[in-house]
Scaffold this motif. Structure first.
Motif, PDB file in Angstrom:
ATOM      1  N   VAL A   1     -55.217 106.348 -57.638  1.00 41.02           N
ATOM      2  CA  VAL A   1     -54.086 105.546 -58.125  1.00 41.02           C
ATOM      3  C   VAL A   1     -54.492 104.083 -58.285  1.00 41.02           C
ATOM      4  O   VAL A   1     -54.105 103.416 -59.262  1.00 41.02           O
ATOM      5  CB  VAL A   1     -52.868 105.689 -57.188  1.00 41.02           C
ATOM      6  CG1 VAL A   1     -51.790 104.668 -57.532  1.00 41.02           C
ATOM      7  CG2 VAL A   1     -52.294 107.104 -57.280  1.00 41.02           C
ATOM      8  N   GLU A   2     -55.274 103.575 -57.334  1.00 43.08           N
ATOM      9  CA  GLU A   2     -55.762 102.202 -57.432  1.00 43.08           C
ATOM     10  C   GLU A   2     -56.575 102.018 -58.716  1.00 43.08           C
ATOM     11  O   GLU A   2     -56.431 101.012 -59.425  1.00 43.08           O
ATOM     12  CB  GLU A   2     -56.627 101.880 -56.205  1.00 43.08           C
ATOM     13  CG  GLU A   2     -57.395 100.571 -56.270  1.00 43.08           C
ATOM     14  CD  GLU A   2     -56.502  99.348 -56.356  1.00 43.08           C
ATOM     15  OE1 GLU A   2     -56.948  98.341 -56.931  1.00 43.08           O
ATOM     16  OE2 GLU A   2     -55.361  99.402 -55.854  1.00 43.08           O
ATOM     17  N   LYS A   3     -57.414 102.998 -59.020  1.00 42.58           N
ATOM     18  CA  LYS A   3     -58.232 102.949 -60.234  1.00 42.58           C
ATOM     19  C   LYS A   3     -57.352 103.018 -61.484  1.00 42.58           C
ATOM     20  O   LYS A   3     -57.552 102.277 -62.460  1.00 42.58           O
ATOM     21  CB  LYS A   3     -59.217 104.118 -60.215  1.00 42.58           C
ATOM     22  CG  LYS A   3     -60.277 104.079 -61.307  1.00 42.58           C
ATOM     23  CD  LYS A   3     -61.287 105.209 -61.075  1.00 42.58           C
ATOM     24  CE  LYS A   3     -62.455 105.118 -62.050  1.00 42.58           C
ATOM     25  NZ  LYS A   3     -63.471 106.166 -61.784  1.00 42.58           N
ATOM     26  N   MET A   4     -56.353 103.883 -61.466  1.00 43.91           N
ATOM     27  CA  MET A   4     -55.462 104.050 -62.607  1.00 43.91           C
ATOM     28  C   MET A   4     -54.691 102.775 -62.911  1.00 43.91           C
ATOM     29  O   MET A   4     -54.537 102.391 -64.073  1.00 43.91           O
ATOM     30  CB  MET A   4     -54.470 105.188 -62.338  1.00 43.91           C
ATOM     31  CG  MET A   4     -55.093 106.565 -62.276  1.00 43.91           C
ATOM     32  SD  MET A   4     -53.882 107.842 -61.838  1.00 43.91           S
ATOM     33  CE  MET A   4     -52.862 107.861 -63.317  1.00 43.91           C
ATOM     34  N   THR A   5     -54.199 102.126 -61.851  1.00 43.90           N
ATOM     35  CA  THR A   5     -53.320 100.970 -62.040  1.00 43.90           C
ATOM     36  C   THR A   5     -54.073  99.662 -62.248  1.00 43.90           C
ATOM     37  O   THR A   5     -53.453  98.647 -62.566  1.00 43.90           O
ATOM     38  CB  THR A   5     -52.368 100.824 -60.845  1.00 43.90           C
ATOM     39  OG1 THR A   5     -53.132 100.726 -59.632  1.00 43.90           O
ATOM     40  CG2 THR A   5     -51.431 102.020 -60.741  1.00 43.90           C
ATOM     41  N   SER A   6     -55.375  99.668 -62.082  1.00 38.19           N
ATOM     42  CA  SER A   6     -56.143  98.428 -62.234  1.00 38.19           C
ATOM     43  C   SER A   6     -57.118  98.474 -63.411  1.00 38.19           C
ATOM     44  O   SER A   6     -57.833  97.500 -63.661  1.00 38.19           O
ATOM     45  CB  SER A   6     -56.924  98.128 -60.948  1.00 38.19           C
ATOM     46  OG  SER A   6     -57.848  99.162 -60.658  1.00 38.19           O
ATOM     47  N   THR A   7     -57.142  99.573 -64.146  1.00 34.76           N
ATOM     48  CA  THR A   7     -58.067  99.721 -65.275  1.00 34.76           C
ATOM     49  C   THR A   7     -57.304  99.716 -66.584  1.00 34.76           C
ATOM     50  O   THR A   7     -56.458 100.581 -66.825  1.00 34.76           O
ATOM     51  CB  THR A   7     -58.856 101.056 -65.160  1.00 34.76           C
ATOM     52  OG1 THR A   7     -59.495 101.123 -63.885  1.00 34.76           O
ATOM     53  CG2 THR A   7     -59.893 101.159 -66.263  1.00 34.76           C
ATOM     54  N   ASP A   8     -57.564  98.735 -67.444  1.00 33.19           N
ATOM     55  CA  ASP A   8     -56.898  98.666 -68.747  1.00 33.19           C
ATOM     56  C   ASP A   8     -57.198  99.916 -69.568  1.00 33.19           C
ATOM     57  O   ASP A   8     -58.345 100.365 -69.639  1.00 33.19           O
ATOM     58  CB  ASP A   8     -57.373  97.431 -69.524  1.00 33.19           C
ATOM     59  CG  ASP A   8     -56.821  96.132 -68.961  1.00 33.19           C
ATOM     60  OD1 ASP A   8     -55.822  96.201 -68.216  1.00 33.19           O
ATOM     61  OD2 ASP A   8     -57.385  95.063 -69.252  1.00 33.19           O
ATOM     62  N   GLY A   9     -56.150 100.464 -70.187  1.00 30.26           N
ATOM     63  CA  GLY A   9     -56.324 101.615 -71.067  1.00 30.26           C
ATOM     64  C   GLY A   9     -56.703 102.897 -70.364  1.00 30.26           C
ATOM     65  O   GLY A   9     -57.202 103.833 -70.996  1.00 30.26           O
ATOM     66  N   PHE A  10     -56.443 102.980 -69.038  1.00 29.65           N
ATOM     67  CA  PHE A  10     -56.859 104.162 -68.277  1.00 29.65           C
ATOM     68  C   PHE A  10     -56.291 105.454 -68.858  1.00 29.65           C
ATOM     69  O   PHE A  10     -57.009 106.441 -69.034  1.00 29.65           O
ATOM     70  CB  PHE A  10     -56.438 104.027 -66.806  1.00 29.65           C
ATOM     71  CG  PHE A  10     -56.873 105.195 -65.956  1.00 29.65           C
ATOM     72  CD1 PHE A  10     -58.064 105.164 -65.259  1.00 29.65           C
ATOM     73  CD2 PHE A  10     -56.093 106.351 -65.874  1.00 29.65           C
ATOM     74  CE1 PHE A  10     -58.483 106.254 -64.499  1.00 29.65           C
ATOM     75  CE2 PHE A  10     -56.498 107.443 -65.124  1.00 29.65           C
ATOM     76  CZ  PHE A  10     -57.696 107.389 -64.432  1.00 29.65           C
ATOM     77  N   LEU A  11     -54.987 105.467 -69.142  1.00 31.22           N
ATOM     78  CA  LEU A  11     -54.349 106.707 -69.602  1.00 31.22           C
ATOM     79  C   LEU A  11     -54.959 107.202 -70.908  1.00 31.22           C
ATOM     80  O   LEU A  11     -55.306 108.371 -71.048  1.00 31.22           O
ATOM     81  CB  LEU A  11     -52.840 106.492 -69.767  1.00 31.22           C
ATOM     82  CG  LEU A  11     -52.062 106.144 -68.492  1.00 31.22           C
ATOM     83  CD1 LEU A  11     -50.582 106.019 -68.814  1.00 31.22           C
ATOM     84  CD2 LEU A  11     -52.296 107.172 -67.411  1.00 31.22           C
ATOM     85  N   ASP A  12     -55.089 106.292 -71.885  1.00 27.47           N
ATOM     86  CA  ASP A  12     -55.610 106.692 -73.190  1.00 27.47           C
ATOM     87  C   ASP A  12     -57.080 107.095 -73.131  1.00 27.47           C
ATOM     88  O   ASP A  12     -57.554 107.856 -73.984  1.00 27.47           O
ATOM     89  CB  ASP A  12     -55.435 105.553 -74.204  1.00 27.47           C
ATOM     90  CG  ASP A  12     -53.974 105.351 -74.580  1.00 27.47           C
ATOM     91  OD1 ASP A  12     -53.194 106.325 -74.459  1.00 27.47           O
ATOM     92  OD2 ASP A  12     -53.607 104.237 -74.970  1.00 27.47           O
ATOM     93  N   ASN A  13     -57.798 106.585 -72.148  1.00 22.78           N
ATOM     94  CA  ASN A  13     -59.226 106.907 -72.035  1.00 22.78           C
ATOM     95  C   ASN A  13     -59.499 108.154 -71.204  1.00 22.78           C
ATOM     96  O   ASN A  13     -60.661 108.533 -71.025  1.00 22.78           O
ATOM     97  CB  ASN A  13     -59.989 105.722 -71.429  1.00 22.78           C
ATOM     98  CG  ASN A  13     -60.054 104.544 -72.370  1.00 22.78           C
ATOM     99  OD1 ASN A  13     -60.087 104.725 -73.586  1.00 22.78           O
ATOM    100  ND2 ASN A  13     -60.044 103.337 -71.829  1.00 22.78           N
ATOM    101  N   HIS A  14     -58.443 108.776 -70.677  1.00 26.52           N
ATOM    102  CA  HIS A  14     -58.625 109.976 -69.850  1.00 26.52           C
ATOM    103  C   HIS A  14     -57.639 111.059 -70.267  1.00 26.52           C
ATOM    104  O   HIS A  14     -56.812 111.516 -69.482  1.00 26.52           O
ATOM    105  CB  HIS A  14     -58.455 109.624 -68.358  1.00 26.52           C
ATOM    106  CG  HIS A  14     -59.492 108.657 -67.858  1.00 26.52           C
ATOM    107  ND1 HIS A  14     -59.315 107.291 -67.926  1.00 26.52           N
ATOM    108  CD2 HIS A  14     -60.713 108.861 -67.317  1.00 26.52           C
ATOM    109  CE1 HIS A  14     -60.391 106.689 -67.429  1.00 26.52           C
ATOM    110  NE2 HIS A  14     -61.247 107.618 -67.053  1.00 26.52           N
ATOM    111  N   ILE A  15     -57.734 111.436 -71.539  1.00 25.64           N
ATOM    112  CA  ILE A  15     -56.880 112.486 -72.098  1.00 25.64           C
ATOM    113  C   ILE A  15     -57.744 113.678 -72.478  1.00 25.64           C
ATOM    114  O   ILE A  15     -58.609 113.563 -73.351  1.00 25.64           O
ATOM    115  CB  ILE A  15     -56.112 111.989 -73.342  1.00 25.64           C
ATOM    116  CG1 ILE A  15     -55.153 110.855 -72.954  1.00 25.64           C
ATOM    117  CG2 ILE A  15     -55.346 113.139 -73.993  1.00 25.64           C
ATOM    118  CD1 ILE A  15     -54.413 110.253 -74.130  1.00 25.64           C
TER     119      ILE A  15
END
Length: 398
Positions: free
Chosen positions: A281-295
């Motif tokens: 969660v820390e990685k998800m919330t602190s990395t720009d564009g995390f969601l789009d880069n992990h689909i």
């Protein structure tokens, strides 16, 4: 005469090109604004988890919080409150927020059940103290842009009755799933307005699970203990991405006939380690564009594939979590349930105003195990715009 005609044709072509460029720029601006709000959704996730849901089950709706804040920013006469909301949502203007709201309301939150897609109901409501003089432009915005039901009520002598009615409104619009969002004492004789919204979502999996294959298995808690819960199982190919330290599963919902403008999916983010969710969660919330880069964009063969059935509910005073200190209070309650058929989820949000405020990927093996038998993060998301309808985490599905 020919020269005059040619000049007219040239002017027409230039005007057409200019119009196309404007439309293209507007579309790009909207896409950028949507992306910005999707990043904000993850920031909200981080704030909520760290403040009120550390190592506990959670579900809430970033989309509804964005929506009610947009309504508030567009209609408040308090510049301090408007500036705070724009800063909080990392937006440049209320026009930008309104454009995002319009896109979500007109494209994403439209019922698709008549065409075989997800059943979606999204409504807005406004309750104003009857002795309060309401700006006609606000009323027009509420009713014609935000499509909100508009009621003038008696907070001065009937605050508790209004609170109960507002809570009943949420229950009616969420198929009875969301009750008592506003706690006792949250609405008083000093309340001037309440802005609210409610969202109901019911989607069937594109590929349903076979109920006869559901078996009780152990789920590993972070304290080292186990609980036995029903796990759904499948041997079908699945959308799974394998990354450094975690995997992502995408479970698409069945779409409506000829509904090509949107695609809803549930995502499950599963850390490799039983106690790895905090770091993920820390990685998800602190990395720009995390969601789009992990689909996960293609299906893979699965080995051991199990995810638990669960039903959770969560309510909180969001204004305390987000450090609002401007005479307003923000409350939300949400619920989500998944089973072999699909997902049912709902949420309601209220903003209450008082006197002081006016109105890097690694190689994927041939077969992938995905066994969600330890804490994980999940989302219900519209894939084409990236809008996050619901987000949460499961620490104990029992």
């Amino acid at each position: 005469m020919d020269l005059k005609r040619k000049n007219q044709e040239l002017t027409t072509v230039e005007a057409s090109l200019s119009k196309r460029k404007r439309k293209k720029k507007q579309k790009m601006d909207l896409q950028e604004a949507m992306k910005k709000q999707n990043d904000v959704a993850l920031l909200l996730v981080g704030k909520v988890i760290s403040a009120v849901a550390k190592h506990s089950n959670l579900v809430f709706s970033p989309a509804l919080i964005n929506s009610v804040l947009t309504m508030t920013a567009a209609t408040t006469e308090t510049e301090t409150l408007r500036s705070f909301i724009l800063s909080f949502l990392k937006s440049s203007s209320t026009d930008e927020l309104n454009a995002v709201f319009r896109e979500i309301a007109s494209v994403i939150l439209v019922d698709g059940s008549k065409r075989g897609g997800p059943k979606i109901s999204a409504v807005n409501g406004v309750w104003i103290e009857k002795s309060f003089s309401c700006n006609p432009e606000w009323k027009d915005l509420f009713e014609n842009f935000f499509k909100a039901t508009f009621s003038q009520v008696d907070f001065r002598s009937k605050a508790e009755e209004v609170r109960m009615e507002v809570n009943s409104w949420a229950s009616r619009h969420t198929n009875g799933l969301i009750k008592s969002v506003l706690p006792h004492g949250s609405v008083t004789d000093e309340t001037i307005w309440i802005y609210g919204n409610a969202l109901y979502f019911k989607g069937a999996w594109e590929e349903k699970f076979n109920k006869s294959m559901t078996k009780r298995k152990p789920f590993h808690l972070v304290n080292g203990k186990q609980v036995h819960v029903p796990f759904m199982k499948s041997y079908e190919r699945q959308y799974i991405g394998v990354y450094n330290g975690f995997k992502v599963l995408r479970l698409p919902y069945r779409q409506g006939d000829n509904d090509t403008s949107r695609q809803f999916s549930m995502y499950i983010y599963l850390p490799d380690e039983n106690d790895g969710l905090d770091n993920l969660v820390e990685k998800m919330t602190s990395t720009d564009g995390f969601l789009d880069n992990h689909i996960p964009s293609w299906t893979v063969e699965v080995g051991d594939f199990r995810i638990p059935k669960f039903k959770i509910e969560f309510g909180f005073k969001a204004s305390s979590v987000f450090d609002f200190d401007l005479g307003v209070s923000l409350y939300q309650k949400a619920l989500v349930e998944i089973d072999e058929k699909g997902t049912e989820a709902a949420a309601a949000t209220y903003m209450v105003g008082n006197k002081v405020s006016l109105c890097s990927r690694r190689h994927t093996p041939l077969r992938i195990d995905f066994v969600a038998d330890h804490p994980f993060f999940f989302m219900i998301r519209e894939d084409k715009t990236g809008t996050v309808l619901f987000a949460g985490q499961i620490f104990d599905p029992s």
